[in-house]
Design a protein around this motif. Structure first.
Motif, PDB file in Angstrom:
ATOM      1  N   VAL A   1      10.551   5.442  -7.864  1.00 49.73           N
ATOM      2  CA  VAL A   1      11.511   4.351  -7.673  1.00 49.73           C
ATOM      3  C   VAL A   1      11.316   3.696  -6.308  1.00 49.73           C
ATOM      4  O   VAL A   1      11.267   2.462  -6.195  1.00 49.73           O
ATOM      5  N   ILE A   2      11.188   4.503  -5.265  1.00 49.08           N
ATOM      6  CA  ILE A   2      10.972   3.946  -3.922  1.00 49.08           C
ATOM      7  C   ILE A   2       9.647   3.188  -3.872  1.00 49.08           C
ATOM      8  O   ILE A   2       9.562   2.092  -3.303  1.00 49.08           O
ATOM      9  N   GLY A   3       8.618   3.754  -4.485  1.00 48.58           N
ATOM     10  CA  GLY A   3       7.326   3.069  -4.530  1.00 48.58           C
ATOM     11  C   GLY A   3       7.395   1.762  -5.297  1.00 48.58           C
ATOM     12  O   GLY A   3       6.810   0.759  -4.893  1.00 48.58           O
ATOM     13  N   GLY A   4       8.130   1.758  -6.406  1.00 52.39           N
ATOM     14  CA  GLY A   4       8.287   0.521  -7.179  1.00 52.39           C
ATOM     15  C   GLY A   4       9.031  -0.553  -6.415  1.00 52.39           C
ATOM     16  O   GLY A   4       8.688  -1.737  -6.471  1.00 52.39           O
ATOM     17  N   ILE A   5      10.071  -0.141  -5.687  1.00 50.98           N
ATOM     18  CA  ILE A   5      10.824  -1.109  -4.876  1.00 50.98           C
ATOM     19  C   ILE A   5       9.935  -1.696  -3.789  1.00 50.98           C
ATOM     20  O   ILE A   5       9.939  -2.913  -3.558  1.00 50.98           O
ATOM     21  N   LEU A   6       9.160  -0.839  -3.126  1.00 52.02           N
ATOM     22  CA  LEU A   6       8.254  -1.346  -2.094  1.00 52.02           C
ATOM     23  C   LEU A   6       7.178  -2.258  -2.685  1.00 52.02           C
ATOM     24  O   LEU A   6       6.784  -3.245  -2.050  1.00 52.02           O
ATOM     25  N   LEU A   7       6.718  -1.929  -3.873  1.00 53.88           N
ATOM     26  CA  LEU A   7       5.730  -2.802  -4.510  1.00 53.88           C
ATOM     27  C   LEU A   7       6.325  -4.166  -4.852  1.00 53.88           C
ATOM     28  O   LEU A   7       5.680  -5.200  -4.665  1.00 53.88           O
ATOM     29  N   LEU A   8       7.561  -4.184  -5.328  1.00 54.52           N
ATOM     30  CA  LEU A   8       8.183  -5.460  -5.689  1.00 54.52           C
ATOM     31  C   LEU A   8       8.458  -6.325  -4.457  1.00 54.52           C
ATOM     32  O   LEU A   8       8.208  -7.529  -4.462  1.00 54.52           O
TER      33      LEU A   8
ATOM     34  N   LEU B   1       0.824  -1.210   0.000  1.00 54.12           N
ATOM     35  CA  LEU B   1       0.000   0.000   0.000  1.00 54.12           C
ATOM     36  C   LEU B   1       0.862   1.266   0.000  1.00 54.12           C
ATOM     37  O   LEU B   1       0.574   2.224  -0.727  1.00 54.12           O
ATOM     38  N   THR B   2       1.913   1.261   0.788  1.00 51.38           N
ATOM     39  CA  THR B   2       2.817   2.413   0.821  1.00 51.38           C
ATOM     40  C   THR B   2       3.502   2.590  -0.526  1.00 51.38           C
ATOM     41  O   THR B   2       3.642   3.720  -1.025  1.00 51.38           O
ATOM     42  N   GLY B   3       3.923   1.502  -1.136  1.00 56.71           N
ATOM     43  CA  GLY B   3       4.553   1.564  -2.454  1.00 56.71           C
ATOM     44  C   GLY B   3       3.601   2.102  -3.511  1.00 56.71           C
ATOM     45  O   GLY B   3       3.998   2.912  -4.359  1.00 56.71           O
ATOM     46  N   ALA B   4       2.354   1.670  -3.459  1.00 55.14           N
ATOM     47  CA  ALA B   4       1.365   2.159  -4.427  1.00 55.14           C
ATOM     48  C   ALA B   4       1.112   3.656  -4.247  1.00 55.14           C
ATOM     49  O   ALA B   4       1.038   4.404  -5.227  1.00 55.14           O
ATOM     50  N   VAL B   5       1.010   4.087  -3.000  1.00 52.29           N
ATOM     51  CA  VAL B   5       0.787   5.512  -2.729  1.00 52.29           C
ATOM     52  C   VAL B   5       1.989   6.336  -3.196  1.00 52.29           C
ATOM     53  O   VAL B   5       1.824   7.397  -3.818  1.00 52.29           O
ATOM     54  N   LEU B   6       3.201   5.880  -2.913  1.00 56.16           N
ATOM     55  CA  LEU B   6       4.395   6.613  -3.340  1.00 56.16           C
ATOM     56  C   LEU B   6       4.523   6.653  -4.855  1.00 56.16           C
ATOM     57  O   LEU B   6       4.873   7.686  -5.429  1.00 56.16           O
ATOM     58  N   PHE B   7       4.250   5.531  -5.512  1.00 56.02           N
ATOM     59  CA  PHE B   7       4.345   5.486  -6.968  1.00 56.02           C
ATOM     60  C   PHE B   7       3.341   6.436  -7.616  1.00 56.02           C
ATOM     61  O   PHE B   7       3.688   7.213  -8.508  1.00 56.02           O
TER      62      PHE B   7
END
Length: 73
Positions: free
Chosen positions: A62-69, A5-11
């Protein structure tokens, strides 16, 4: 779950930030003597999409993508 969820919000925030920066640029004023000239500045091209001008949005994405992965494990 929280990482996804955090990754999606950041992305999405990074994407919206970059769109806001690209659309928020003001056009130049037309010259008084020649009204046939366009309002676009000369030679701008696609420089407004440069990662150097939008580094905040790129970093958020980039940070959001890393958290999503890593959040999907």
């Amino acid at each position: 779950m929280w990482a996804t969820l955090t990754g999606a919000v950041l992305f999405i925030s990074g994407l919206l930030y970059m769109a806001w920066e690209a659309l928020g640029r003001r056009l130049s004023q037309p010259p008084q003597g020649n009204p046939k000239q366009t309002l676009e500045p000369r030679g701008q091209g696609l420089r407004f999409l440069s990662p150097l001008r939008n580094w905040v949005g790129v970093v958020l994405m980039v940070i959001g993508g890393i958290l999503l992965l890593f959040g999907m494990r």
